[in-house]
Design a protein around this motif. Sequence first.
Motif, PDB file in Angstrom:
ATOM      1  N   LEU A  96       0.842  -1.199   0.000  1.00  3.85           N
ATOM      2  CA  LEU A  96       0.000   0.000   0.000  1.00  3.85           C
ATOM      3  C   LEU A  96       0.876   1.247   0.000  1.00  3.85           C
ATOM      4  CD1 LEU A  96      -2.446  -1.273   2.725  1.00  3.85           C
ATOM      5  CD2 LEU A  96      -3.034  -0.888   0.322  1.00  3.85           C
ATOM      6  N   ASP A  97       0.261   2.376  -0.311  1.00  5.65           N
ATOM      7  CA  ASP A  97       0.969   3.650  -0.271  1.00  5.65           C
ATOM      8  C   ASP A  97       0.171   4.640   0.547  1.00  5.65           C
ATOM      9  OD1 ASP A  97       3.450   3.470  -2.057  1.00  5.65           O
ATOM     10  OD2 ASP A  97       1.897   2.502  -3.267  1.00  5.65           O
ATOM     11  N   THR A  98       0.841   5.698   0.965  1.00  5.55           N
ATOM     12  CA  THR A  98       0.246   6.649   1.898  1.00  5.55           C
ATOM     13  C   THR A  98       0.606   8.094   1.535  1.00  5.55           C
ATOM     14  OG1 THR A  98       2.178   6.437   3.335  1.00  5.55           O
ATOM     15  CG2 THR A  98       0.273   5.032   3.845  1.00  5.55           C
ATOM     16  N   LEU A  99      -0.152   8.999   2.095  1.00  6.41           N
ATOM     17  CA  LEU A  99       0.139  10.429   2.055  1.00  6.41           C
ATOM     18  C   LEU A  99      -0.277  11.001   3.402  1.00  6.41           C
ATOM     19  CD1 LEU A  99       0.947  13.075   0.598  1.00  6.41           C
ATOM     20  CD2 LEU A  99      -1.469  13.280  -0.088  1.00  6.41           C
ATOM     21  N   ILE A 100       0.678  11.583   4.115  1.00  2.00           N
ATOM     22  CA  ILE A 100       0.373  12.234   5.392  1.00  2.00           C
ATOM     23  C   ILE A 100       0.036  13.687   5.109  1.00  2.00           C
ATOM     24  CG2 ILE A 100       1.246  12.885   7.670  1.00  2.00           C
ATOM     25  CD1 ILE A 100       3.147  10.467   7.480  1.00  2.00           C
ATOM     26  N   MET A 101      -1.159  14.099   5.535  1.00  2.00           N
ATOM     27  CA  MET A 101      -1.624  15.470   5.295  1.00  2.00           C
ATOM     28  C   MET A 101      -1.782  16.195   6.627  1.00  2.00           C
ATOM     29  SD  MET A 101      -4.438  14.582   2.325  1.00  2.00           S
ATOM     30  CE  MET A 101      -5.125  13.184   3.222  1.00  2.00           C
ATOM     31  N   GLY A 102      -1.020  17.250   6.793  1.00  2.00           N
ATOM     32  CA  GLY A 102      -1.080  18.030   8.023  1.00  2.00           C
ATOM     33  C   GLY A 102      -1.978  19.247   7.916  1.00  2.00           C
ATOM     34  N   ALA A 138     -13.361  20.459  12.501  1.00  4.33           N
ATOM     35  CA  ALA A 138     -14.353  19.719  11.717  1.00  4.33           C
ATOM     36  C   ALA A 138     -14.153  18.213  11.888  1.00  4.33           C
ATOM     37  CB  ALA A 138     -14.274  20.111  10.241  1.00  4.33           C
ATOM     38  N   LEU A 139     -12.897  17.760  11.905  1.00  8.61           N
ATOM     39  CA  LEU A 139     -12.613  16.342  12.135  1.00  8.61           C
ATOM     40  C   LEU A 139     -13.079  15.918  13.522  1.00  8.61           C
ATOM     41  CD1 LEU A 139      -9.055  16.163  10.562  1.00  8.61           C
ATOM     42  CD2 LEU A 139     -11.055  14.852   9.785  1.00  8.61           C
ATOM     43  N   ARG A 140     -12.791  16.757  14.497  1.00 12.69           N
ATOM     44  CA  ARG A 140     -13.184  16.473  15.887  1.00 12.69           C
ATOM     45  C   ARG A 140     -14.706  16.274  15.977  1.00 12.69           C
ATOM     46  NH1 ARG A 140     -10.193  17.184  19.943  1.00 12.69           N
ATOM     47  NH2 ARG A 140      -8.804  18.714  19.010  1.00 12.69           N
ATOM     48  N   GLU A 141     -15.449  17.166  15.339  1.00 10.47           N
ATOM     49  CA  GLU A 141     -16.911  17.089  15.399  1.00 10.47           C
ATOM     50  C   GLU A 141     -17.441  15.881  14.610  1.00 10.47           C
ATOM     51  OE1 GLU A 141     -20.731  19.714  13.984  1.00 10.47           O
ATOM     52  OE2 GLU A 141     -18.978  20.779  14.762  1.00 10.47           O
ATOM     53  N   LEU A 142     -16.966  15.699  13.400  1.00 11.18           N
ATOM     54  CA  LEU A 142     -17.469  14.634  12.535  1.00 11.18           C
ATOM     55  C   LEU A 142     -17.161  13.244  13.086  1.00 11.18           C
ATOM     56  CD1 LEU A 142     -18.895  14.160   9.804  1.00 11.18           C
ATOM     57  CD2 LEU A 142     -16.632  14.155   8.744  1.00 11.18           C
ATOM     58  N   LEU A 143     -15.969  13.080  13.698  1.00 14.48           N
ATOM     59  CA  LEU A 143     -15.543  11.762  14.164  1.00 14.48           C
ATOM     60  C   LEU A 143     -15.634  11.602  15.677  1.00 14.48           C
ATOM     61  CD1 LEU A 143     -12.444  11.349  11.825  1.00 14.48           C
ATOM     62  CD2 LEU A 143     -14.782  10.523  11.467  1.00 14.48           C
ATOM     63  N   ASP A 144     -16.232  12.582  16.340  1.00  8.81           N
ATOM     64  CA  ASP A 144     -16.419  12.530  17.791  1.00  8.81           C
ATOM     65  C   ASP A 144     -15.095  12.319  18.538  1.00  8.81           C
ATOM     66  OD1 ASP A 144     -17.975  12.737  20.101  1.00  8.81           O
ATOM     67  OD2 ASP A 144     -18.278  10.571  20.208  1.00  8.81           O
ATOM     68  N   ILE A 145     -14.119  13.171  18.217  1.00  9.83           N
ATOM     69  CA  ILE A 145     -12.805  13.119  18.858  1.00  9.83           C
ATOM     70  C   ILE A 145     -12.837  14.067  20.052  1.00  9.83           C
ATOM     71  CG2 ILE A 145     -10.332  13.521  18.574  1.00  9.83           C
ATOM     72  CD1 ILE A 145     -10.779  12.988  15.531  1.00  9.83           C
ATOM     73  N   GLY A 146     -12.524  13.544  21.218  1.00 11.05           N
ATOM     74  CA  GLY A 146     -12.607  14.322  22.449  1.00 11.05           C
ATOM     75  C   GLY A 146     -11.644  15.490  22.512  1.00 11.05           C
ATOM     76  N   GLN A 147     -12.000  16.474  23.334  1.00  8.39           N
ATOM     77  CA  GLN A 147     -11.148  17.654  23.538  1.00  8.39           C
ATOM     78  C   GLN A 147      -9.841  17.297  24.245  1.00  8.39           C
ATOM     79  OE1 GLN A 147     -11.522  20.767  22.391  1.00  8.39           O
ATOM     80  NE2 GLN A 147     -13.395  20.175  21.344  1.00  8.39           N
ATOM     81  N   ASP A 148      -9.775  16.123  24.843  1.00  4.95           N
ATOM     82  CA  ASP A 148      -8.550  15.695  25.514  1.00  4.95           C
ATOM     83  C   ASP A 148      -7.489  15.229  24.527  1.00  4.95           C
ATOM     84  OD1 ASP A 148     -10.060  13.374  24.834  1.00  4.95           O
ATOM     85  OD2 ASP A 148      -8.961  12.206  26.339  1.00  4.95           O
ATOM     86  N   GLN A 149      -7.829  15.236  23.229  1.00  7.42           N
ATOM     87  CA  GLN A 149      -6.899  14.777  22.195  1.00  7.42           C
ATOM     88  C   GLN A 149      -6.540  15.904  21.248  1.00  7.42           C
ATOM     89  OE1 GLN A 149      -8.153  11.079  20.317  1.00  7.42           O
ATOM     90  NE2 GLN A 149      -9.376  10.614  22.132  1.00  7.42           N
ATOM     91  N   GLU A 150      -5.303  15.855  20.772  1.00  5.83           N
ATOM     92  CA  GLU A 150      -4.810  16.792  19.762  1.00  5.83           C
ATOM     93  C   GLU A 150      -4.872  16.096  18.410  1.00  5.83           C
ATOM     94  OE1 GLU A 150      -3.909  20.334  18.636  1.00  5.83           O
ATOM     95  OE2 GLU A 150      -3.476  19.986  20.768  1.00  5.83           O
ATOM     96  N   VAL A 151      -5.653  16.631  17.481  1.00  5.59           N
ATOM     97  CA  VAL A 151      -5.734  16.090  16.125  1.00  5.59           C
ATOM     98  C   VAL A 151      -4.489  16.564  15.378  1.00  5.59           C
ATOM     99  CG1 VAL A 151      -7.040  16.081  13.962  1.00  5.59           C
ATOM    100  CG2 VAL A 151      -8.251  16.081  16.167  1.00  5.59           C
ATOM    101  N   VAL A 152      -3.765  15.625  14.784  1.00 12.98           N
ATOM    102  CA  VAL A 152      -2.498  15.981  14.153  1.00 12.98           C
ATOM    103  C   VAL A 152      -2.541  15.870  12.633  1.00 12.98           C
ATOM    104  CG1 VAL A 152      -0.023  15.437  14.017  1.00 12.98           C
ATOM    105  CG2 VAL A 152      -1.199  15.396  16.228  1.00 12.98           C
ATOM    106  N   SER A 153      -2.950  14.730  12.095  1.00  9.85           N
ATOM    107  CA  SER A 153      -2.869  14.564  10.645  1.00  9.85           C
ATOM    108  C   SER A 153      -3.971  13.664  10.132  1.00  9.85           C
ATOM    109  CB  SER A 153      -1.510  13.987  10.246  1.00  9.85           C
ATOM    110  OG  SER A 153      -1.394  12.644  10.676  1.00  9.85           O
ATOM    111  N   VAL A 154      -4.059  13.626   8.802  1.00  8.10           N
ATOM    112  CA  VAL A 154      -4.907  12.676   8.099  1.00  8.10           C
ATOM    113  C   VAL A 154      -3.979  11.923   7.154  1.00  8.10           C
ATOM    114  CG1 VAL A 154      -6.870  12.360   6.534  1.00  8.10           C
ATOM    115  CG2 VAL A 154      -6.894  14.225   8.218  1.00  8.10           C
ATOM    116  N   ILE A 155      -4.001  10.590   7.235  1.00  8.20           N
ATOM    117  CA  ILE A 155      -3.153   9.770   6.370  1.00  8.20           C
ATOM    118  C   ILE A 155      -4.046   9.067   5.352  1.00  8.20           C
ATOM    119  CG2 ILE A 155      -1.513   7.860   6.244  1.00  8.20           C
ATOM    120  CD1 ILE A 155      -0.737   8.473   9.159  1.00  8.20           C
TER     121      ILE A 155
END
Length: 179
Positions: free
Chosen positions: A126-132, A138-155
């Motif tokens: 497989l291949d990847t692309l890391i997007m910062g 928007a990611l936090r809201e859409l994926l229900d990511i808690g405020q206790d976490q830092e969203v870093v990237s999308v791979i």
Amino acid sequence: MDLDMILKERRSIRKFREGAAVDPALVKEMLQAAVQAPSWKNSQTARYYVVMSKEMLGKVKASCLPEFNQKNCKDAPVLIVTAFVKNHSGHDNQGNPVNEVGNGWGCYDLGLHDSHLILKAKDLGLDTLIMGIRDADALRELLDIGQDQEVVSVIAVGYRDIDPAGPGRKGLDETARFY
């Protein structure tokens, strides 16, 4: 594939093969490789949000990524949002930073985990692309990511539809000092 070959052949892919699905079992293998990475006092604060359904892929791409990254991952069948639990790595038991790096240790640990993940992806074909550049709120809201976490990237993960040449790399004379 041996490690030297994986390191030599891995690229950041900005064009994925349209319609080429990725077996969820392969994604699980990638995540298993990621959790084998070292972390501050074995704190294991890396968190992964795996997006594979067509509906959710469309939402994430359209509402959480800028136009150029939407184009770069247009046909990627998997997006993995990476985050880490804040105020843990690099902190004492009361959540106080133990040195000037603070939550930088969470980013450092996540980078180690993500490195394992993308190298395993290459090992699996497989291949990847890391997007910062992404909309963390928007990611936090859409994926229900808690405020206790830092969203870093999308791979983005998938099968390449392009074979880019490797970029030049600085030599050891520019990047290392030996004493």
